[in-house]
Design a protein around this motif. Structure first.
Motif, PDB file in Angstrom:
ATOM      1  N   GLU A 189      -7.403  12.602   3.848  1.00 52.45           N
ATOM      2  CA  GLU A 189      -7.116  13.160   2.527  1.00 52.45           C
ATOM      3  C   GLU A 189      -6.344  14.474   2.593  1.00 52.45           C
ATOM      4  O   GLU A 189      -5.420  14.696   1.811  1.00 52.45           O
ATOM      5  CB  GLU A 189      -8.427  13.352   1.759  1.00 52.45           C
ATOM      6  CG  GLU A 189      -8.215  13.654   0.301  1.00 52.45           C
ATOM      7  CD  GLU A 189      -9.513  13.686  -0.476  1.00 52.45           C
ATOM      8  OE1 GLU A 189      -9.673  14.581  -1.318  1.00 52.45           O
ATOM      9  OE2 GLU A 189     -10.365  12.809  -0.230  1.00 52.45           O
ATOM     10  N   ARG A 213      -9.120   0.911   7.294  1.00 51.20           N
ATOM     11  CA  ARG A 213      -9.521   0.290   6.032  1.00 51.20           C
ATOM     12  C   ARG A 213     -10.962   0.648   5.665  1.00 51.20           C
ATOM     13  O   ARG A 213     -11.283   0.848   4.499  1.00 51.20           O
ATOM     14  CB  ARG A 213      -9.353  -1.223   6.137  1.00 51.20           C
ATOM     15  CG  ARG A 213      -9.696  -1.954   4.862  1.00 51.20           C
ATOM     16  CD  ARG A 213      -9.452  -3.424   5.036  1.00 51.20           C
ATOM     17  NE  ARG A 213      -9.627  -4.118   3.763  1.00 51.20           N
ATOM     18  CZ  ARG A 213      -9.905  -5.385   3.670  1.00 51.20           C
ATOM     19  NH1 ARG A 213     -10.027  -6.117   4.769  1.00 51.20           N
ATOM     20  NH2 ARG A 213     -10.041  -5.955   2.496  1.00 51.20           N
ATOM     21  N   LEU A 253       0.839  -1.195   0.000  1.00 51.14           N
ATOM     22  CA  LEU A 253       0.000   0.000   0.000  1.00 51.14           C
ATOM     23  C   LEU A 253       0.873   1.245   0.000  1.00 51.14           C
ATOM     24  O   LEU A 253       1.973   1.253   0.562  1.00 51.14           O
ATOM     25  CB  LEU A 253      -0.879   0.059   1.254  1.00 51.14           C
ATOM     26  CG  LEU A 253      -2.074  -0.859   1.373  1.00 51.14           C
ATOM     27  CD1 LEU A 253      -2.743  -0.650   2.723  1.00 51.14           C
ATOM     28  CD2 LEU A 253      -3.053  -0.617   0.242  1.00 51.14           C
ATOM     29  N   ARG A 268      -0.023   6.828   2.077  1.00 49.53           N
ATOM     30  CA  ARG A 268      -1.096   7.828   2.106  1.00 49.53           C
ATOM     31  C   ARG A 268      -2.474   7.201   2.264  1.00 49.53           C
ATOM     32  O   ARG A 268      -3.420   7.877   2.655  1.00 49.53           O
ATOM     33  CB  ARG A 268      -1.038   8.702   0.858  1.00 49.53           C
ATOM     34  CG  ARG A 268       0.189   9.624   0.880  1.00 49.53           C
ATOM     35  CD  ARG A 268       0.355  10.333  -0.411  1.00 49.53           C
ATOM     36  NE  ARG A 268       0.638   9.324  -1.432  1.00 49.53           N
ATOM     37  CZ  ARG A 268       1.077   9.589  -2.635  1.00 49.53           C
ATOM     38  NH1 ARG A 268       1.263  10.820  -3.011  1.00 49.53           N
ATOM     39  NH2 ARG A 268       1.329   8.630  -3.490  1.00 49.53           N
ATOM     40  N   ALA A 269      -2.604   5.897   2.005  1.00 51.99           N
ATOM     41  CA  ALA A 269      -3.883   5.213   2.216  1.00 51.99           C
ATOM     42  C   ALA A 269      -4.258   5.188   3.699  1.00 51.99           C
ATOM     43  O   ALA A 269      -5.416   4.971   4.042  1.00 51.99           O
ATOM     44  CB  ALA A 269      -3.812   3.785   1.679  1.00 51.99           C
TER      45      ALA A 269
END
Length: 188
Positions: free
Chosen positions: A63, A104, A55, A58-59
């Protein structure tokens, strides 16, 4: 044993969330997760460490933070490269910060995080350690709500005390008038 293997062993033995990320050498600022321990997978709501490997870091960020992160990393790496591999100055590296992560499922989690630039003669990694601050944030919110309620109760008590003082003064004034009228009636 190389640096990555050593860091991986340390991460897997810790009971605190730890991720190991790549260091972008292309100026992109992209950091890929190379290793995640079970505590980090749990903290970020993933079924296991393998689900997080690869991944982009930044995930795991809100944002607004993620959008600026790439530029910060790119600038840091550029400064490191100009210093020929030595660590560059950074207000983020090596200091604990309160921040929010993204699980998640998209929910936010309050964290304390510390990022380190780990390097030897052949390898370089970004290592981040996280601690869940949810209970602290909830306790602080409860304390703030209790303090606000106490302040409202204090204001209400002060207003009630002023109202009682006004009622006492009105009652004394009424008694004084009654005595005067009683005296006048007695005279008649």
């Amino acid at each position: 044993m190389n640096l990555r293997e050593t860091l991986t062993q340390v991460a897997d033995r810790l009971q605190i969330a730890m991720i190991i990320g790549s260091v972008p050498s292309d100026g992109s600022g992209d950091i890929l997760l190379l290793h995640v321990n079970a505590a980090a997978a749990s903290l970020f709501g993933y079924p296991g460490p393998a689900a997080m490997r690869g991944l982009d870091v930044r995930a795991l960020m809100p944002e607004d933070v993620a959008s600026a992160h790439q530029g910060h990393v790119g600038g840091y790496v550029d400064r490191v490269q100009r210093r020929e591999g030595r660590r560059a100055s950074s207000s983020i590296m090596g200091s604990w910060r309160d921040l929010y992560g993204v699980r998640r499922d998209g929910s936010r989690v309050a964290l304390a995080g510390n990022v380190a630039d780990i390097v030897n003669s052949d390898e370089r990694f970004f290592v981040a350690v996280f601690r869940d601050r949810t209970a602290e944030v909830e306790a602080a919110a409860s304390m703030a709500a209790a303090a606000e309620e106490a302040d409202l109760l204090r204001q209400a008590a002060e207003e009630a005390a002023h109202e009682a003082e006004r009622a006492r003064a009105a009652a004394e004034d009424g008694l004084l008038r009654q005595k005067r009228l009683s005296g006048q009636i007695t005279l008649l």
